[in-house]
Design a protein around this motif. Structure first.
Motif, PDB file in Angstrom:
ATOM      1  N   ARG A  86      -2.705 -10.283   0.529  1.00  0.00           N
ATOM      2  CA  ARG A  86      -1.541 -10.864   0.390  1.00  0.00           C
ATOM      3  C   ARG A  86      -0.401 -10.589   1.756  1.00  0.00           C
ATOM      4  NH1 ARG A  86       1.880 -10.484  -4.716  1.00  0.00           N
ATOM      5  NH2 ARG A  86       3.068 -11.795  -3.633  1.00  0.00           N
ATOM      6  N   HIS A  87      -0.754  -9.404   2.175  1.00  0.00           N
ATOM      7  CA  HIS A  87       0.186  -8.823   3.255  1.00  0.00           C
ATOM      8  C   HIS A  87      -0.328  -8.598   4.419  1.00  0.00           C
ATOM      9  CE1 HIS A  87       2.437  -8.027  -0.705  1.00  0.00           C
ATOM     10  NE2 HIS A  87       3.303  -8.733  -0.086  1.00  0.00           N
ATOM     11  N   ASN A  88      -1.661  -8.296   4.374  1.00  0.00           N
ATOM     12  CA  ASN A  88      -2.499  -8.090   5.651  1.00  0.00           C
ATOM     13  C   ASN A  88      -2.233  -6.679   6.094  1.00  0.00           C
ATOM     14  OD1 ASN A  88      -4.696  -8.668   7.554  1.00  0.00           O
ATOM     15  ND2 ASN A  88      -3.358  -9.336   8.972  1.00  0.00           N
ATOM     16  N   LYS A  89      -2.000  -5.763   5.048  1.00  0.00           N
ATOM     17  CA  LYS A  89      -1.520  -4.634   5.487  1.00  0.00           C
ATOM     18  C   LYS A  89      -2.829  -3.445   4.737  1.00  0.00           C
ATOM     19  CE  LYS A  89       3.288  -5.437   6.313  1.00  0.00           C
ATOM     20  NZ  LYS A  89       4.574  -4.972   5.729  1.00  0.00           N
ATOM     21  N   THR A  90      -2.832  -2.393   5.219  1.00  0.00           N
ATOM     22  CA  THR A  90      -3.701  -1.498   4.960  1.00  0.00           C
ATOM     23  C   THR A  90      -3.087  -0.906   3.544  1.00  0.00           C
ATOM     24  OG1 THR A  90      -4.406  -1.120   7.059  1.00  0.00           O
ATOM     25  CG2 THR A  90      -5.104   0.566   5.353  1.00  0.00           C
TER      26      THR A  90
END
Length: 517
Positions: free
Chosen positions: A133-137
Motif C-alpha cells: 500500500r505504501h511502498n515502504k519497508t
C-alpha cells in the motif's frame, strides 16, 4: 568503471536490484514489473518523477533492458553486489532493511549499529519485504493482529492502541517463545519410551487374551467330556433297563411256547378219543392226559403271566432316564454359568425425572414414545432437553443383557450411557458425545454411533426386537437383532468403562421403544 556505470543504470529504483522482467511507463522510466505493479495498486503515479497518469497505465515490456539485465545477472551469477563499492564490485554479505541497501563486509563494519538498522541476509527480490500500500519497508510487527507493518501502517487507525514492536524485537521474542515451547515439548526419547510402553502393553494384552482363550478352550473341552460321560451313562442305563424289561417278556414267551406244545399234545389226544366208539374204552383211555385241560385253568395261567409283564412294563423308564439326564445337565450348566453365562437384567424401568418433555413414559415405566405434545414436567438438572430418557438403575462390574421392542416407523436410538452425560442440546443424544454408545435406526437403516463418529451398518432391520449385551469388565457393548428363529450380531464396541452404565433411549418422529422384562 564503464561496467559499473552500466550496472547502475540497470538497477530498479524500487527494489534496488537488477531489473527483473523490466517494463516502461508512459513517462519513460523503467521498473521491475512486480515492483511497479505493487506501487500502482495504491497510486497511479510514477515513483520516480511523480507523473500522474489518471488511470492505471499499460505496462510495456522493455526487451532491451531485460536482455542486458539477464546478461549482467548471468555474468554475476547469483551473487548480490555491495551498493557502496564503486571502483570494484564486492559481494554483499548483509542488507539493511532501513536503508534498503546491500553491504559488503567492509561497509557493514562502518554501517550504523542502532536497533533501527536491521541487517539481514542479502536478497535479490525485495518486494515481499515492502508494504504493497505504501511502498515502504516493513519495520514493525503488531502482536495483536500478527501482521508486519511499515511506518505508515503503524500510524493507521486499524492498529491504534495495539502492542507494536520493532521487527527485530518481535523476532527475538518469538525465538524465545519457541525455545520455551521446545523446552516443554516431549522429546524424541520420551516419545520412544511411550511407544515402547504401549507396545509392551499391547503384547501384554495379546498374551492375556491368548491365556483366556486357552482357559476357555480347556473349560469347554472339560464340558464336552462331561457331556460325553452323561451321554454314555444314559445309553448304558437305557441298555440295562431294556434288558430288565425284556427278560420277563422272554420268559413269558418261553412259558407260552411250552403251554402251546402241551396243548397241542392234548388236542391230538382229544382227536383220538373223538374217534373211539366204545364207551368203556373211551372213558378208561388217557384219563391222565386229560387232567387240567380245562379252559379256566389255561386262562388263569395266561392271566398270571400277563399280570407279571404289566408290572414290569408299568415302571416309568422315561421319567427315570430324563431325571438322570436333567441332573447331569444341571451340573454342566452350573459349571458353565460360573464363568460365561450372562443373565438377563430384570426389572429395568425408565426414570421419568430424566425424560424430556417431548417423550411420553408409560404408566409401567417401560415404554418411551415420542410426543408432539409438551408433557409439562418440572424442570430439574437431570432432565433431558430433547428426545431422551435414562433407566433408573446403572450397571458396573457385571455381565448382562436387556431386550427392547421397537416401532416400525420413526427414528430411535438405544444403548448405554454414563449418568454424567450432558442433558442439553444435540450433544445429549446417544452417540453424540464420549459418554454414550448407541444403535440407531432411521429410514430402514442401521448405524452405530459414539463420540460423534457414526458407522453405517450393511444389514437392514429385519425384525423389531433388539438385544443390548454388556460385559462391563471386558469393556464390551454389543447389539443384536432378535429374530423368531435366530439372533443376528450387529456391532460390538470395545471400550474402557469408567462409570456405571445406564440404559438410555431416544425417540423421534412417532417412534416408540419398549423395554422387555
Amino acid at each position: 568503471m564503464a561496467s559499473t556505470n552500466v550496472r547502475n543504470e540497470m538497477i530498479c529504483c524500487i527494489c534496488l536490484n537488477l531489473y527483473t522482467d523490466p517494463v516502461t511507463l508512459i513517462c519513460g522510466h523503467n521498473f521491475c514489473r512486480e515492483c511497479i505493479a505493487n506501487v500502482l495498486n495504491a497510486d497511479y503515479r510514477c515513483p520516480q518523477c511523480r507523473a500522474n497518469f489518471g488511470q492505471r497505465p499499460v505496462l510495456q515490456r522493455n526487451i532491451t533492458l531485460n536482455n542486458i539485465a539477464d546478461h549482467l545477472r548471468s555474468r554475476e551469477g547469483s551473487e548480490i553486489l555491495c551498493m557502496y563499492c564503486i571502483e570494484t564490485s564486492m559481494v554483499a554479505s548483509k542488507r539493511c532493511l532501513l536503508c534498503e541497501v546491500s553491504l559488503c563486509d567492509n561497509h557493514v563494519a562502518v554501517h550504523s549499529t542502532s536497533p533501527e538498522h536491521i541487517l539481514i541476509e542479502p536478497t535479490i527480490s525485495f518486494s515481499k519485504r515492502t508494504c504493497s500500500r505504501h511502498n515502504k519497508t516493513f519495520l514493525y510487527y503488531c502482536t495483536e493482529d500478527a501482521e508486519c507493518l511499515c511506518a505508515s501502517c503503524m500510524l493507521a487507525e486499524k492498529h491504534h492502541g495495539h502492542q507494536i514492536h520493532l521487527l527485530y524485537v518481535a523476532y527475538r521474542q518469538q525465538k524465545e517463545n519457541l525455545k520455551t515451547i521446545q523446552g516443554h515439548a516431549i522429546r524424541e526419547e520420551e516419545i520412544e519410551k511411550r511407544i515402547q510402553y504401549l507396545q509392551a502393553l499391547l503384547k501384554c494384552i495379546t498374551e492375556k487374551a491368548a491365556s483366556i482363550v486357552d482357559k476357555v478352550s480347556l473349560q469347554f473341552k472339560d464340558l464336552r467330556m462331561k457331556q460325553d460321560c452323561v451321554e454314555s451313562s444314559v445309553l448304558n442305563e437305557i441298555g440295562k433297563k431294556q434288558e430288565q424289561v425284556s427278560m420277563p417278556v422272554i420268559n413269558l414267551i418261553n412259558q407260552l411256547d411250552i403251554k402251546k406244545d402241551s396243548l397241542s399234545k392234548k388236542l391230538a389226544t382229544i382227536q383220538e378219543l373223538e374217534q373211539m366208539l366204545d364207551p368203556l374204552l373211551y372213558l378208561q383211555a388217557h384219563k391222565d392226559d386229560l387232567m387240567g385241560v380245562s379252559d379256566q385253568n389255561l386262562n388263569e395261567t395266561e392271566a398270571s403271566l400277563y399280570e407279571d409283564l404289566y408290572e414290569v412294563l408299568s415302571e416309568d423308564l422315561s421319567e427315570e432316564l430324563i431325571g438322570t439326564v436333567n441332573s447331569d445337565i444341571v451340573t454342566i450348566m452350573s459349571d458353565l454359568q460360573k464363568g460365561y453365562c450372562v443373565q438377563e437384567a430384570s426389572g429395568i424401568t425408565l426414570d421419568v425425572n430424566t425424560a424430556a418433555n417431548d417423550v411420553h413414559i408409560s404408566d409401567d415405566l417401560t415404554t418411551a414414545t415420542w410426543s408432539n405434545v409438551n408433557q409439562c414436567r418440572l424442570e430439574n438438572p437431570q432432565r433431558f432437553a430433547i428426545l431422551g430418557v435414562l433407566g433408573t438403575s446403572g450397571f458396573s462390574k457385571t455381565r448382562l443383557y436387556w431386550n427392547v421392542e421397537v416401532s416400525k416407523e420413526g427414528g430411535w436410538r438405544v444403548g448405554m450411557a454414563y449418568a454424567s452425560i450432558s442433558r442439553k442440546g444435540k450433544y445429549s443424544l446417544i452417540g453424540n458425545n464420549k459418554k454414550s454408545w448407541g444403535l440407531r435406526s432411521f429410514n430402514k437403516h442401521y448405524s452405530v454411533k459414539h463420540d460423534q463418529k457414526e458407522i453405517p451398518l450393511a444389514c437392514r432391520p429385519s425384525c423389531y426386537k433388539v438385544r443390548i449385551h454388556l460385559d462391563y469388565t471386558a469393556g464390551l457393548l454389543s447389539f443384536y437383532e432378535l429374530g423368531d428363529s435366530m439372533m443376528r450380531h450387529l456391532y460390538t464396541y470395545n471400550a474402557t468403562f469408567t462409570e456405571a452404565l445406564y440404559p438410555v433411549i431416544v425417540v423421534w418422529a412417532n417412534a416408540w421403544v419398549k423395554v422387555l422384562n
